[in-house]
Design a protein around this motif. Sequence first.
Motif, mmCIF file in Angstrom:
data_model
loop_
_atom_site.group_PDB
_atom_site.id
_atom_site.type_symbol
_atom_site.label_atom_id
_atom_site.label_comp_id
_atom_site.label_asym_id
_atom_site.label_seq_id
_atom_site.Cartn_x
_atom_site.Cartn_y
_atom_site.Cartn_z
ATOM 1 N N VAL A 1 -7.062 1.106 4.922
ATOM 2 C CA VAL A 1 -8.150 1.989 4.489
ATOM 3 C C VAL A 1 -9.047 2.321 5.667
ATOM 4 N N VAL A 2 -9.404 1.290 6.439
ATOM 5 C CA VAL A 2 -10.275 1.512 7.597
ATOM 6 C C VAL A 2 -9.603 2.449 8.588
ATOM 7 N N TYR A 3 -8.305 2.206 8.837
ATOM 8 C CA TYR A 3 -7.553 3.046 9.767
ATOM 9 C C TYR A 3 -7.585 4.501 9.304
ATOM 10 N N GLY A 4 -7.331 4.696 8.011
ATOM 11 C CA GLY A 4 -7.341 6.049 7.464
ATOM 12 C C GLY A 4 -8.693 6.713 7.609
ATOM 13 N N VAL A 5 -9.739 5.939 7.316
ATOM 14 C CA VAL A 5 -11.086 6.513 7.400
ATOM 15 C C VAL A 5 -11.413 6.891 8.843
ATOM 16 N N PHE B 1 2.099 14.736 2.875
ATOM 17 C CA PHE B 1 2.750 13.472 3.200
ATOM 18 C C PHE B 1 2.280 12.346 2.308
ATOM 19 N N ALA B 2 1.138 12.525 1.666
ATOM 20 C CA ALA B 2 0.582 11.445 0.855
ATOM 21 C C ALA B 2 1.012 11.565 -0.600
ATOM 22 N N GLN B 3 1.884 12.502 -0.901
ATOM 23 C CA GLN B 3 2.294 12.722 -2.286
ATOM 24 C C GLN B 3 2.795 11.436 -2.957
ATOM 25 N N GLY B 4 3.656 10.706 -2.255
ATOM 26 C CA GLY B 4 4.229 9.492 -2.810
ATOM 27 C C GLY B 4 3.163 8.446 -3.080
ATOM 28 N N GLU B 5 2.207 8.333 -2.158
ATOM 29 C CA GLU B 5 1.170 7.316 -2.332
ATOM 30 C C GLU B 5 0.237 7.697 -3.479
ATOM 31 N N MET B 6 0.007 9.010 -3.645
ATOM 32 C CA MET B 6 -0.798 9.447 -4.785
ATOM 33 C C MET B 6 -0.105 9.051 -6.084
ATOM 34 N N ALA B 7 1.211 9.245 -6.131
ATOM 35 C CA ALA B 7 1.965 8.888 -7.329
ATOM 36 C C ALA B 7 1.923 7.383 -7.579
ATOM 37 N N THR B 8 2.045 6.605 -6.514
ATOM 38 C CA THR B 8 2.009 5.152 -6.664
ATOM 39 C C THR B 8 0.668 4.716 -7.221
ATOM 40 N N PHE B 9 -0.391 5.316 -6.675
ATOM 41 C CA PHE B 9 -1.733 4.967 -7.138
ATOM 42 C C PHE B 9 -1.854 5.258 -8.633
ATOM 43 N N ASN C 1 -2.245 3.603 0.342
ATOM 44 C CA ASN C 1 -1.282 2.515 0.402
ATOM 45 C C ASN C 1 -1.987 1.172 0.537
ATOM 46 N N SER C 2 -2.929 1.103 1.454
ATOM 47 C CA SER C 2 -3.632 -0.141 1.676
ATOM 48 C C SER C 2 -4.574 -0.448 0.513
ATOM 49 N N GLY C 3 -5.153 0.622 -0.076
ATOM 50 C CA GLY C 3 -6.028 0.425 -1.229
ATOM 51 C C GLY C 3 -5.277 -0.161 -2.413
ATOM 52 N N ASP C 4 -4.069 0.342 -2.685
ATOM 53 C CA ASP C 4 -3.209 -0.219 -3.741
ATOM 54 C C ASP C 4 -3.056 -1.721 -3.555
ATOM 55 N N GLY C 5 -2.687 -2.074 -2.306
ATOM 56 C CA GLY C 5 -2.421 -3.475 -2.012
ATOM 57 C C GLY C 5 -3.669 -4.324 -2.198
#
Lengths: 345, 292
Positions: free
Chosen positions: A307-311, B37-45, B106-110
């Motif tokens: 998250v931090v990396y993305g931000v 590119f974030a389509q898959g991660e949006m779906a996972t969320f 991705n990291s937020g999901d985790g």
Amino acid sequence: MTTPQQDSGPIAAAFRARARGAAWPTPRHWLLAGAVAVALVLPFFLQDFLVFQLTEVMIYGLAILGLNLLTGFNGQFSVGHGAFYGLGAYVTAILMSRYEVPYYWTLPAAGGICFVVGFLFGLPALRLEGLYLALATFALAVALPQVLKFHGLEAWTGGVQGIVVDQPDAPSFLPIGEDQWLYYFTLAVVLIMFAGAANIVKSRTGRAIMAIRDHPLAATAMGINAPLYKTLTFGVSALYTGVAGALGALAVQFVAPDSFGLFLSIYLLVGLIIGGMGSLPGCLFGGLFVLYVPNLAQEVSRGLAGVVYGVIMLLVIFVMPSGAAGFTRLVVARLSRSGRREPPS
Amino acid sequence: MQLLIQEVLAGLANGAIYALTALAIVMVFQAIDHLNFAQGEMATFSTFVAWQLIEWGVTYWAAFVLTVALSFAGGIAIERVLFRPLHKAPILALLVGFIALFSILNSGDGYIWNYTIKTFPTPFGTAPLFGSALLDGHQAGMIGVTAVLLGLLYFFFRGTRLGLAMRAAAANPESARLVGIRVGWMTALGWGMAAAIGAVGGMLIAPIVFLDPNMMLGVLIYGFSGAVLGGLTSPGGAVFGGFAVGVIESLAGTFIPYVGRDLNLTIALLVIVAVLMVRPTGIFGRTVASRV
């Protein structure tokens, strides 16, 4: 047709300076000389670990330079340059571990093989444009780890296990450690390759390459052999990234299929965009970003590192949408405009 | 022959997911001319949200509808907050935006739901359909839901004013604005629909691949391939491409001796690149003429 934009890049600036009959060592030359001098003395003041990290920054910078030649200067989009990096690394690892070739000879070999593969890949790429080319290169990045793991090639690649590479020793007449030696070796290679790239870019060839990026049809109409330049640029770009991969294998002392997956390609692309498309010094800034920002994010919060990396990425592109190079150019232009009135060109 | 039919059907079932992902990608591509590119991660969320709702005791279909609605709103929010300000940025800066979004989700999901693999329920059951081993209930359900969704989308784009407005905004933003279409909101709507379609795809595939933050990574690769194979300018083509990629992958894995199992992904991609050599803008894509 639109009028060609005035190129505001550093090379063009140097050209204009010379055309105006300015003294040959321009401020830019002094800056460059100063940077090299700092780079030369730095290892004596830093811990080995930092020296190693700076080596990696230069290696990523070189890989990004390869991508920049293709994407930034020639306008061909690649989401798969990690594959060339991986190929170069594997050539070095295989030559050193299986055939006991000295490490310095593996660099030309890695570069040569990557040039041929890149050139060959450039041939079908001629038919593809934009996102379709992106997909083809993307396929390359996705396929490479699978091919490296393939059991039919295990005799060379070591399969999933990968290959361990010996770290090169410093020559006995130099009183420096291995990390420092690798730093100087990398610095020398990187300087030579950057000088080469600067010369390509400001030559007739470089102008042809950029003309193809700016307007392929107009470039062809002016007699530029676009297919030849495009495939050659692909080859040279792969060569640069391949040599970076070879240096990377020497630095990390280990190659394995999963280190060269899609994410490496994406990191290189992020480094390129954040450093600045079509800028040579920007590549090194991109290298800094690729190496340090994920670490920084890890330190801020372990669980939320992504998250931090993305931000951070978002903040960077919100602040400087055309990369560090574009940002610097903007700042310099603002400062010089407020300082004195520039004569109309 | 039995094996061939079985593999084709299995390929179609996976292809349904690729088709949905490809469709979602094309939706955003039509709206903003860029691959998400974030389509898959949006779906996972979205799928995690559905999982959480079911854990809290909401029934499957209620959770399904709620998740689709939330994803729609989320997609619009992402467009408004993140990508609206980047409207005029160079196209590659947008790409960094997508990668950033990818990383954040991705990291937020985790972080929220941790990385342990979770099972996700299916409303269709897993009993073999019609007593044969060809297709189980869930696979049939996947194909069915995809077909219904496609039908609805087709109707929406061809038969409603809003659908027409969205197509106009995508085809020619300037002229669309002149006739009073709010192009900015059409873009946002495209994002919302893409997120909702992605959510449906995520919830359908989760029972098969299990739910974890990296669930959609492989799917996304195939979804992209399907979208590009079919042609990024053609939603129907994207769906065809998605199904085709599923079938190619399944057949390559089974029928190409020696290399098939290990290199199925590589072979699928090779086939796609080969097709692109013949049709550089995808099978159903429009060739865009440029003026000199």
